[in-house]
Design an enzyme around this catalytic site. Structure first.
Site, PDB file in Angstrom:
ATOM      1  N   THR A  25      -0.284  11.047 -12.138  1.00 19.02           N
ATOM      2  CA  THR A  25      -0.729  10.959 -10.750  1.00 19.02           C
ATOM      3  C   THR A  25      -2.087  11.647 -10.643  1.00 19.02           C
ATOM      4  O   THR A  25      -2.675  12.030 -11.655  1.00 19.02           O
ATOM      5  CB  THR A  25       0.282  11.640  -9.807  1.00 19.02           C
ATOM      6  OG1 THR A  25       0.209  13.070  -9.989  1.00 19.02           O
ATOM      7  CG2 THR A  25       1.708  11.172 -10.096  1.00 19.02           C
ATOM      8  N   CYS A  26      -2.547  11.831  -9.416  1.00 16.37           N
ATOM      9  CA  CYS A  26      -3.860  12.445  -9.224  1.00 16.37           C
ATOM     10  C   CYS A  26      -3.888  13.903  -9.657  1.00 16.37           C
ATOM     11  O   CYS A  26      -4.959  14.444  -9.931  1.00 16.37           O
ATOM     12  CB  CYS A  26      -4.299  12.324  -7.766  1.00 16.37           C
ATOM     13  SG  CYS A  26      -3.095  12.992  -6.594  1.00 16.37           S
ATOM     14  N   ASN A  27      -2.742  14.557  -9.721  1.00 12.84           N
ATOM     15  CA  ASN A  27      -2.738  15.975 -10.116  1.00 12.84           C
ATOM     16  C   ASN A  27      -1.607  16.321 -11.076  1.00 12.84           C
ATOM     17  O   ASN A  27      -1.197  17.477 -11.163  1.00 12.84           O
ATOM     18  CB  ASN A  27      -2.673  16.882  -8.876  1.00 12.84           C
ATOM     19  CG  ASN A  27      -1.504  16.539  -7.974  1.00 12.84           C
ATOM     20  OD1 ASN A  27      -0.477  16.052  -8.439  1.00 12.84           O
ATOM     21  ND2 ASN A  27      -1.676  16.782  -6.685  1.00 12.84           N
ATOM     22  N   ALA A  36      -8.166   0.307  -0.203  1.00 14.96           N
ATOM     23  CA  ALA A  36      -7.103  -0.195   0.676  1.00 14.96           C
ATOM     24  C   ALA A  36      -5.790  -0.363  -0.077  1.00 14.96           C
ATOM     25  O   ALA A  36      -4.936  -1.154   0.324  1.00 14.96           O
ATOM     26  CB  ALA A  36      -7.530  -1.520   1.308  1.00 14.96           C
ATOM     27  N   GLY A  37      -5.640   0.391  -1.171  1.00  9.90           N
ATOM     28  CA  GLY A  37      -4.400   0.332  -1.941  1.00  9.90           C
ATOM     29  C   GLY A  37      -3.370   1.309  -1.413  1.00  9.90           C
ATOM     30  O   GLY A  37      -3.362   1.645  -0.223  1.00  9.90           O
ATOM     31  N   GLN A  76       5.034  10.238  -2.002  1.00  5.26           N
ATOM     32  CA  GLN A  76       4.358   9.330  -2.926  1.00  5.26           C
ATOM     33  C   GLN A  76       4.864   9.452  -4.360  1.00  5.26           C
ATOM     34  O   GLN A  76       4.928   8.462  -5.092  1.00  5.26           O
ATOM     35  CB  GLN A  76       2.851   9.576  -2.876  1.00  5.26           C
ATOM     36  CG  GLN A  76       2.045   8.469  -3.544  1.00  5.26           C
ATOM     37  CD  GLN A  76       0.551   8.709  -3.422  1.00  5.26           C
ATOM     38  OE1 GLN A  76       0.116   9.761  -2.970  1.00  5.26           O
ATOM     39  NE2 GLN A  76      -0.234   7.739  -3.829  1.00  5.26           N
ATOM     40  N   SER A  84       5.460  19.295  -6.154  1.00  9.25           N
ATOM     41  CA  SER A  84       4.194  18.692  -5.733  1.00  9.25           C
ATOM     42  C   SER A  84       3.279  19.706  -5.059  1.00  9.25           C
ATOM     43  O   SER A  84       3.740  20.726  -4.530  1.00  9.25           O
ATOM     44  CB  SER A  84       4.455  17.534  -4.764  1.00  9.25           C
ATOM     45  OG  SER A  84       5.188  16.507  -5.392  1.00  9.25           O
TER      46      SER A  84
END
Length: 382
Positions: A38-40, A165-166, A92, A85
């Site tokens: 993921t992003c992190n 826009a995802g 998410q 998280s």
């Protein structure tokens, strides 16, 4: 099970980007594995019954933290609930786990154990969000980005540009709907997706080739694409006036050199962890309830794993018996031309039993009593 992991707690986003796993190379090299990125967060899960070369894995993932066995399993169940998280209880991560698992299964890279683990983690994550308020307020990285913009700069009567826009862009959009924004512009490489999201926001969509004009018009820019490379660099933003840019893309949409520009205030995912959250305390109070669910489901999972292990032993035992049967049958068929049927069957049954007894005795000689009593393969259904 073995987990190698690196996340926001230990490394900033720029370092995590360099540690990202090339998934094509990963799945070409390993079997019985799933990678979740993921992003992190970067995590790889291995079934060590199949990936027995643990030292080789650890060598490949130097710098990553390592969890094994029960600790690894509990960790993953907590991850699925959003308890590990950056934003406690965010939704998410559960979708990201599902997507990662689906990819590994399509590549035929999972195992019966990993299938059970991931299906259980998804179930636990769903239970936590249904039976507790751990996700109260619909928290996400996207909503945190909007909160950062509102807290630090105010969004009332601001023009906001959303690039992407995802999935992540949609999370931002949901958070923006509640704000009193002057105008919202959505830019995306696929114009139709930008148009759909813009309608939800009562804003306008622009083609990607009009991005510079949209930037000039906007006060706040939130970047949330899934592009593998930067879409905004220093040269693109020198002459656009004062802008606030919040980059929550994975990997980042904005080159870090943009921070050198005096007219740009750039924020990234690392900056979101300090955002105040009005629902945080109530979500913290839900942690014991989530932990109870995890404990319950862990016990269920262990029973499932035990059943899998027994089934695997029985499968191996059946294969072992079949191998002996075929060999002894071949001998009996050869003897059928020279001896009477009763004698052949007598010899066949004795040879069959003798072979099994011989193998068991050979096994038991160098086996402790405890291990011997825990061995089920020789009991033949008892």
């Amino acid at each position: 099970m073995l987990v190698v992991r690196a996340d926001y707690k230990k490394y900033p986003v720029p370092v995590l980007e360099k540690m990202r796993i090339d998934e094509d190379e990963f799945y070409n090299k390993y079997d019985a594995c799933v990678v979740v990125q993921t992003c992190n967060r970067i995590e790889a899960y291995f079934d060590t019954e199949i990936n027995s070369n643990v030292d080789g894995i650890l060598k490949d993932f130097q710098g990553f933290d390592v969890l094994k066995g029960k600790n690894a399993t509990f960790h993953f169940l907590k991850v699925s609930c959003g308890m590990d998280s950056m934003i406690l209880g965010e939704n998410q991560i559960l979708g990201q786990i599902k997507t990662s698992f689906q990819k590994a299964r399509e590549l035929k890279k999972t195992s019966r154990y990993l299938d059970s683990l991931f299906l259980k983690a998804i179930h636990v994550g769903q239970r936590a969000r249904t039976e507790t308020k751990i996700n109260e307020g619909g928290v996400s990285i996207g909503s945190a980005a909007v909160e950062l913009a509102e807290k630090n700069f105010g969004l009332a009567n601001r023009n906001v540009l959303l690039i992407g826009a995802g999935e992540m862009g949609t999370l931002v959009a949901k958070a923006l709907i509640e704000k009193h924004i002057k105008a919202v512009i959505v830019a995306n490489r696929t114009y139709e997706r930008a148009e759909t999201l813009a309608k939800e926001l009562k804003g306008m969509a622009v083609h990607f080739d009009k991005l510079k004009e949209a930037i000039n018009f906007s006060d706040v820019i939130i970047c949330a694409t899934s592009s593998p490379h930067h879409i905004l660099e220093k040269k693109d933003l020198i002459d656009v006036g004062n802008k606030i840019i919040i980059d929550i893309a994975n990997p980042r949409d904005v080159d870090d050199s943009v921070r050198e520009l005096e007219n740009i205030e750039l924020y990234a995912i690392d900056d979101l962890r300090h955002i105040s959250d009005k629902n945080l305390q109530s979500r913290i109070e839900e942690i014991p309830a989530v932990e109870k669910i995890i404990d319950e489901e862990y016990e269920v999972l262990m029973k499932q794993i035990e059943k899998i292990n027994v089934e695997e032993v029985l499968k191996e035992f059946n294969n072992y018996i079949e191998e002996i049967r075929v060999k002894e049958l071949e001998k009996a068929i050869k003897l059928s031309k020279t001896k009477n049927p009763e004698e052949i069957m007598e010899n066949f049954s004795k040879a069959f039993a003798k072979r099994i007894t011989h193998d068991f005795v050979s096994y038991s000689i160098n086996t402790s009593k405890e291990d011997l009593m825990n061995s089920a393969w020789w009991k033949n259904g008892k």
